[in-house]
Structures are given as C-alpha cells and as structure tokens.
Design a protein around this motif. Structure first.
Motif, short mmCIF file in Angstrom:
data_model
loop_
_atom_site.label_atom_id
_atom_site.label_comp_id
_atom_site.label_asym_id
_atom_site.label_seq_id
_atom_site.Cartn_x
_atom_site.Cartn_y
_atom_site.Cartn_z
N ASP A 23 9.27 13.07 4.15
CA ASP A 23 9.22 14.11 5.22
C ASP A 23 8.97 15.44 4.61
OD1 ASP A 23 9.51 12.30 7.36
OD2 ASP A 23 11.65 12.27 6.70
N LYS A 24 8.74 15.52 3.26
CA LYS A 24 8.55 16.60 2.77
C LYS A 24 7.51 16.62 1.59
CE LYS A 24 12.75 14.97 -0.14
NZ LYS A 24 14.10 15.60 -0.63
N TRP A 25 6.33 16.50 2.23
CA TRP A 25 5.30 16.67 1.38
C TRP A 25 5.06 17.94 0.63
CZ3 TRP A 25 0.99 13.74 4.80
CH2 TRP A 25 1.25 12.45 4.99
N ILE A 26 4.26 17.89 -0.70
CA ILE A 26 4.00 19.08 -1.39
C ILE A 26 2.37 19.31 -0.71
CG2 ILE A 26 3.65 20.16 -3.59
CD1 ILE A 26 5.73 18.10 -4.72
N SER A 27 2.33 20.60 -0.73
CA SER A 27 0.94 20.95 -0.17
C SER A 27 0.13 21.42 -1.32
CB SER A 27 1.23 22.20 1.19
OG SER A 27 1.75 23.45 0.36
N ARG A 73 -7.97 21.60 -14.16
CA ARG A 73 -6.53 21.64 -14.13
C ARG A 73 -5.97 21.60 -12.78
NH1 ARG A 73 -3.87 19.60 -17.36
NH2 ARG A 73 -5.10 20.70 -18.82
N GLU A 74 -6.57 22.15 -11.76
CA GLU A 74 -6.13 22.06 -10.37
C GLU A 74 -6.36 20.80 -9.93
OE1 GLU A 74 -6.88 26.42 -8.28
OE2 GLU A 74 -8.68 25.17 -8.76
N ILE A 75 -7.49 20.05 -10.21
CA ILE A 75 -7.54 18.63 -9.80
C ILE A 75 -6.53 17.73 -10.38
CG2 ILE A 75 -9.03 16.60 -10.24
CD1 ILE A 75 -9.95 18.28 -7.57
N ALA A 76 -6.47 18.00 -11.59
CA ALA A 76 -5.11 17.23 -12.51
C ALA A 76 -3.85 17.32 -11.89
CB ALA A 76 -5.42 17.44 -14.15
N THR A 77 -3.59 18.55 -11.66
CA THR A 77 -2.23 18.63 -10.87
C THR A 77 -2.01 18.14 -9.40
OG1 THR A 77 -2.17 20.74 -12.09
CG2 THR A 77 -0.77 20.49 -10.31
N LEU A 78 -2.97 17.96 -8.75
CA LEU A 78 -3.30 17.16 -7.47
C LEU A 78 -2.85 15.76 -7.87
CD1 LEU A 78 -6.13 19.05 -5.66
CD2 LEU A 78 -3.71 19.15 -5.24
N MET A 79 -3.21 15.39 -8.91
CA MET A 79 -3.12 14.16 -9.44
C MET A 79 -1.70 13.72 -10.04
SD MET A 79 -5.76 11.88 -8.62
CE MET A 79 -5.64 10.52 -9.78
N SER A 80 -1.10 14.78 -9.98
CA SER A 80 0.30 14.88 -10.73
C SER A 80 0.53 14.59 -12.22
CB SER A 80 1.44 13.89 -10.03
OG SER A 80 1.08 12.49 -10.45
N ILE A 126 1.09 -1.13 0.08
CA ILE A 126 -0.19 0.05 -0.12
C ILE A 126 0.99 1.27 0.01
CG2 ILE A 126 -1.66 1.27 1.22
CD1 ILE A 126 -2.65 -1.14 2.46
N TYR A 127 0.78 2.10 -1.11
CA TYR A 127 1.54 3.32 -1.29
C TYR A 127 0.85 4.64 -1.20
CZ TYR A 127 4.72 -0.21 -3.25
OH TYR A 127 5.41 -1.23 -3.36
N ASN A 128 1.33 5.55 -0.32
CA ASN A 128 0.66 6.84 -0.16
C ASN A 128 1.32 7.77 -1.15
OD1 ASN A 128 -0.33 9.31 0.51
ND2 ASN A 128 0.07 9.13 2.81
N ALA A 129 0.38 8.28 -2.15
CA ALA A 129 1.07 9.32 -3.27
C ALA A 129 1.72 10.56 -2.64
CB ALA A 129 -0.04 9.65 -3.93
N ALA A 130 1.32 10.65 -1.78
CA ALA A 130 1.98 11.86 -0.99
C ALA A 130 3.65 11.51 -0.75
CB ALA A 130 1.53 12.55 0.17
N SER A 167 -2.22 23.54 4.02
CA SER A 167 -0.83 23.56 4.28
C SER A 167 -0.18 22.24 4.19
CB SER A 167 -0.60 24.01 5.74
OG SER A 167 -1.68 23.36 6.42
N VAL A 168 -1.11 21.30 3.78
CA VAL A 168 -0.80 19.82 3.77
C VAL A 168 -1.52 19.48 2.26
CG1 VAL A 168 -0.93 19.30 6.33
CG2 VAL A 168 -2.79 19.05 4.78
N PRO A 169 -0.94 18.08 1.92
CA PRO A 169 -1.38 17.78 0.62
C PRO A 169 -3.04 17.40 0.69
CG PRO A 169 0.44 16.16 1.16
CD PRO A 169 0.14 17.25 2.42
#
Length: 569
Positions: free
Chosen positions: A210-214, A311-318, A181-185, A277-279
């Motif tokens: 330890d450096k998640w993108i918010s 576009r924001e949703i797609a960017t959240l998906m990377s 199980i992998y966490n995308a963050a 402030s978090v993913p």
C-alpha cells in the motif's frame, strides 16, 4: 562465524539476482551468461565470482548448452542456492501475438532444470533452494512435474553421477500457480513489473503493498543532492555515471510515440508523457523513442520531451546508483538493465531464506565502486539522434484522433504499397469491434456515407459540413505520391497537410459541426430499403449494424474526401 550461503547465478545478465543476494550477505561464487557485455558487467560488480566463458571455461563462450551433462558436476561448483533467469523474449506478452519460436527458450529452461536436478539429487548435495525467474507467460511452457528422462537424464547417466534414481522417477515438482507471480512494486521497487518465480524457496510477503514508490521519486532523486531513492545512501555528483547527458527527443519521434500510445488501432490509451505519481511501467530491454513502448518523460522546456537516462532506468529497476554497466553504447546498457532481475526483488527472496534458516539479516548496500573501470560512461555524451526519413513505400495506418468510441473508429491508410510495386493508394475505412481478432471493416464509397449523413434532420448542416471539408482540404491535400512524401519526410512541406495533419483536421471539423457533448449519443441507421438491408457492409462475417454514431459517419466522410483528393491529376 556464521556460514555465508553460496549462490550460482545462471543467465546472470547484468547481475540483478546476484546483487540482491549479495546485499543479503550471500556469496556469489559462479555466474553464467552467453552475452559478453553481461559477463563483463557482472564481473565488474562481482569481481570475486567465477565467470563461465570469461575467466574460466573460455572455450564454452558462456553457453549453458555447451556444458555436457556428465561434466555438470565438475564445471559447476556445489552451492546452497541456484538462481536463474533464462532469456524470456519468446515468452513475453509484448511479443507479437505470442507467435515467436519458443523451442530455444524451452531448451534453455530444461537445461537449467537438468542442472538443478543433478545438484539436488547427487550424493552429499548441499543445494537447499533454487529459483527460476521469468515473465508470467512462461507458466504455459512449464510442467508441474519433470521426470529425469524428460530432463535427458537416463539410467546410464544417473548411474555415472552416483544418483540412486531411475529415469522414470520424478526429478522436480513445480508449483506453477498464480501465487508465484510477483509485482516488483509490492517490494519497494519503483516499477510495475510482474514476474514469475518458481522453484524451491520460502515466499516473501510484500513489503510495500500500500506504499508504492513513484516514478517522480526517481526522477527527483537526481535533481540536487544525489541520494539513492531505493537505498537511501548519498554520493557526490562526480561519482554518478550514465546520467548527466542529453536524452531529448526530436519532435518527429515523440509525435509518433504519442499517437501510437494514444491512438492505437487495437489497444487502449497509454499515458503521454509517463504518469509520474505511480511506479513506472515495465522497463523494456530496447531503447526506443518513437514506439508505443517508448518511455518518455517531460523535457526541461515546455512542450519538449526526453528519454530516461541509463541511471534513471537502472534506478527504476532498483540497482544501486553506484552499480556500473559495462557497455560500449547506450543501447547495450539499456538492454543490460531492461533484461535484468530487480535486485530488491531478489533481495526479498534472499532475506526470506535467511529468516527460514534463522540467520540474522544485515543488508549491505556497498555503495563504493570504481567508475574508472568503465569503458564508456555516458555522462556528458549527446545521445540525440537526427531522425531519418522513412523509406519510399513506408506504411501508414492511423485513426482519426480521439474518436475511438462505441467500438467504432475511422482509419486512413496506405497499406496497399505492401501489395503493389508502382503506386501509392490511400484509402479510408471504418472499423467496429474490440481486439484485432474481432474487428470488422468496411471501405464504403462516398455515396454510401452521404446516404447515411442525409438521414440527419438538418440537411443544411450536412451541406455546410461538406462545403467546410472542401475549404479545409482541397488546397492542402496533394497527390498520393506527395502525400506519401509528407508522411515519410522528417521535414515535410509546411504549406500542405501531412496524413497526420489531415486526420487532425478531420477531427476538428467533426467537433465543429457535431460537438461531442451534443451528438455523442446520436446515431444514423445503417439500414436501407434495398433487399440486403445494409448501406455499409462490414466484413468478415458481416453483422447488421443498425446504428452508427453520426460523429463516426462524419469522420468517415472527411477521410474519404481526403483519399479522393490524393488521386487528382
């Protein structure tokens, strides 16, 4: 020249897996999906790939189940890597109580595993790696071993395919432990999205533990210069698609979303608006602005709110900011994005495969795309929708706001319209417990509640509290039918309370007479001198609640008073 590994992408969706592997230098040669917008989107971004059901085998409609077992080796090319994400709706934890019919989902998984088994065991096989991505709950539907027979590969079929195995032999062994199980963050994706990935592949180590993108980094990426927060390249504003359009939310909708997030009956509180402030939370496949699952951002004006753009949703998906989504509506594009695999997560697996094969990794973002090929670009479109009135017998069930504590809560509901055809009945109830299955409920009379309230040492305060209820509610609560209209109308009468207004005022009264900082730990006895020993009786499986917080009892009195006013002539 270094050999480019080839990939077949099953249930490809918008192409998240394909994009991740493409960026790592893999060649995507075959893709399959039953949904035409997914096929069109994949083809738009991966034009050199053969798309089953679109530009080849059109009669199969992209349906993996229409590929006959004996034709698999002819229809599907031999590749080095197979990836796939069978539809996961019935396995998802967001599915109510996990009661969805999983039969079709299991069939799709078994067909996918059947294809892998044939490609893996056939003479001259070149298949080296395979992955199956899905929601973590899928583990419950998987086996650690599959025989050929369990994948519908009989001795006769194996013989016809030239596979020197018996149907009772093990075709695939699968590690279905939590390690998969992998966490995308953890892989540099601005989203907390947990996914199960099983198969035959080298595990990638987290790159951003330890450096998640918010979330704020994504939102701010589109303020001025358009720079991809995931990949770092920039484009001109004119090149960006599906972003510059109005996604503001009507107050009627965001109020419902706020209450469902923060005053949920059985679940914990969620942030409103989103915590930036978090993913981000897990992106869902359905765009909604009034539900608990709705993703809601602060608007441009104080007190206003908006939905994310595609576009924001797609960017959240990377997805790269140049990736194109071929859909005729915002809803279709949202589904394309929400159902996808995160490209950066797929890239992490692709990169690890290359490391194992001792092949140098040269990431290619390919930021060039032709937006003119889009059938519909949301840029400049007005997505705002005028909310519609609810139907006449719409159900209402909400708690007194911000008073769910010590496992107690007080509710106002009109749930009886579910069982009657000709009347609306509003009722008050007190609940105790955690989780829907453990909840106990009681619908006591006002006399029962007064019996408890007058245990309080200051009878004058109780008298004043009762009088204040009359002053606040008696001229503001209409009959049951009008109270129902106040709930279901987008534009209710401002001179009388809506059900939500009434609950809010009940909270104000409790805070006024029994402020939390003074009375939070004060309880009233639920014991009487009668033989059964209880004033308020809970069900099912009644428990002797000896003490009930005085603030909860007071709130219960107010809501009962409200319901009594709805039956006035």
């Amino acid at each position: 020249m270094v050999k480019r590994f080839t990939v077949a992408d099953f249930f490809c969706g918008a192409g998240g897996s394909s994009e991740g592997f493409r960026q790592a230098g893999f060649e995507i040669v075959f893709a399959l999906d039953i949904w035409n917008p997914a096929r069109e989107t994949h083809k738009l971004n991966h034009p050199n790939c053969a798309h089953f059901g679109l530009d080849c085998y059109k009669d199969k409609d992209g349906d993996i189940l229409k590929i006959e077992t004996t034709d698999i080796d002819d229809v599907i090319p031999d590749v080095d890597v197979i990836v796939g994400s069978p539809p996961c709706v019935s396995f998802s934890s967001s599915n109510r109580a996990g009661k969805a019919d999983k039969t079709h989902g299991i069939r799709l998984i078994k067909k996918y595993l059947q294809i892998i088994s044939i490609k893996k065991h056939k003479p001259g096989s070149i298949l080296k790696y395979w992955l199956l991505e899905n929601v973590p709950n899928t583990m419950k539907q998987l086996q650690e071993e599959y025989t050929f027979r369990e994948l519908e590969l009989t001795n006769e079929i194996l013989l016809s395919l030239g596979i020197q195995k018996r149907e009772t032999d093990i075709a695939l062994k699968i590690d279905i432990s939590d390690e998969n199980i992998y966490n995308a963050a953890d892989y540099g994706i601005p989203q907390r999205r947990k996914r199960l990935v099983i198969g035959d592949y080298p595990r990638p180590d987290p790159t951003h533990k330890d450096k998640w993108i918010s979330l704020s980094e994504v939102i701010n990426a589109f303020d001025y210069d358009i720079t991809d927060p995931n990949f770092g390249f920039s484009i001109d504003t004119e090149e960006l698609t599906d972003h510059f359009y109005d996604t503001s939310i009507h107050e009627y909708d965001w109020l419902q979303a706020r209450d469902r997030k923060q005053q949920a009956r059985y679940y914990g509180r969620m942030a409103f608006p989103e915590e930036t402030s978090v993913p981000s939370r897990t992106v869902m496949a359905m765009r909604t602005t009034s539900s608990r699952e709705a993703m809601i951002f602060e608007g441009n004006n104080p007190g206003s709110y908006r939905a994310p753009t595609i576009r924001e949703i797609a960017t959240l998906m990377s997805f790269p900011i140049t990736y194109l989504f071929q859909g005729k509506s915002e809803g279709i594009k949202y589904k394309l994005v929400g159902n996808a695999v995160c490209p950066k997560l797929a890239y992490a697996f692709a990169e690890e495969i290359l490391k194992k094969e001792m092949i140098e990794v040269k990431q290619d973002f390919d930021p060039n795309s032709d937006k003119n090929k889009l059938e519909f670009d949301l840029t400049g479109w007005d997505s705002r929708k005028i909310p519609q009135n609810k139907h006449e017998k719409a159900n209402f069930t909400e708690i007194v706001p911000n008073m769910k504590y010590k496992n107690f809560r007080v509710e106002l509901d009109n749930s009886r319209p579910r069982y009657t055809d000709d009347s609306i009945v509003w009722s008050a109830s007190i609940h105790h417990g955690t989780g829907k299955s453990n909840m106990k409920v009681a619908r006591p009379s006002k006399e029962n509640v007064l019996t408890m309230l007058y245990q309080f040492e200051d009878g004058d305060k109780i008298d004043s509290f009762i009088k204040a209820n009359e002053e606040v509610f008696d001229k503001k609560i209409p009959c049951a039918e009008v109270f129902q209209s106040q709930y279901r109308l987008v534009e209710p009468n401002k001179d009388i309370f809506t059900p939500r207004d009434a609950l809010g005022n009940a909270k104000i009264l409790v805070d006024r007479f029994f402020p939390r900082n003074e009375y939070e730990d004060m309880s009233l006895s639920n014991m009487s001198n009668e033989k059964d020993g209880r004033i308020i009786k809970f069900s099912p499986r009644d428990i002797l609640y000896k003490n009930i917080p005085i603030r909860i009892v007071a709130a219960l009195y107010s809501v009962i008073h409200i319901t009594e006013l709805t039956v006035r002539l």
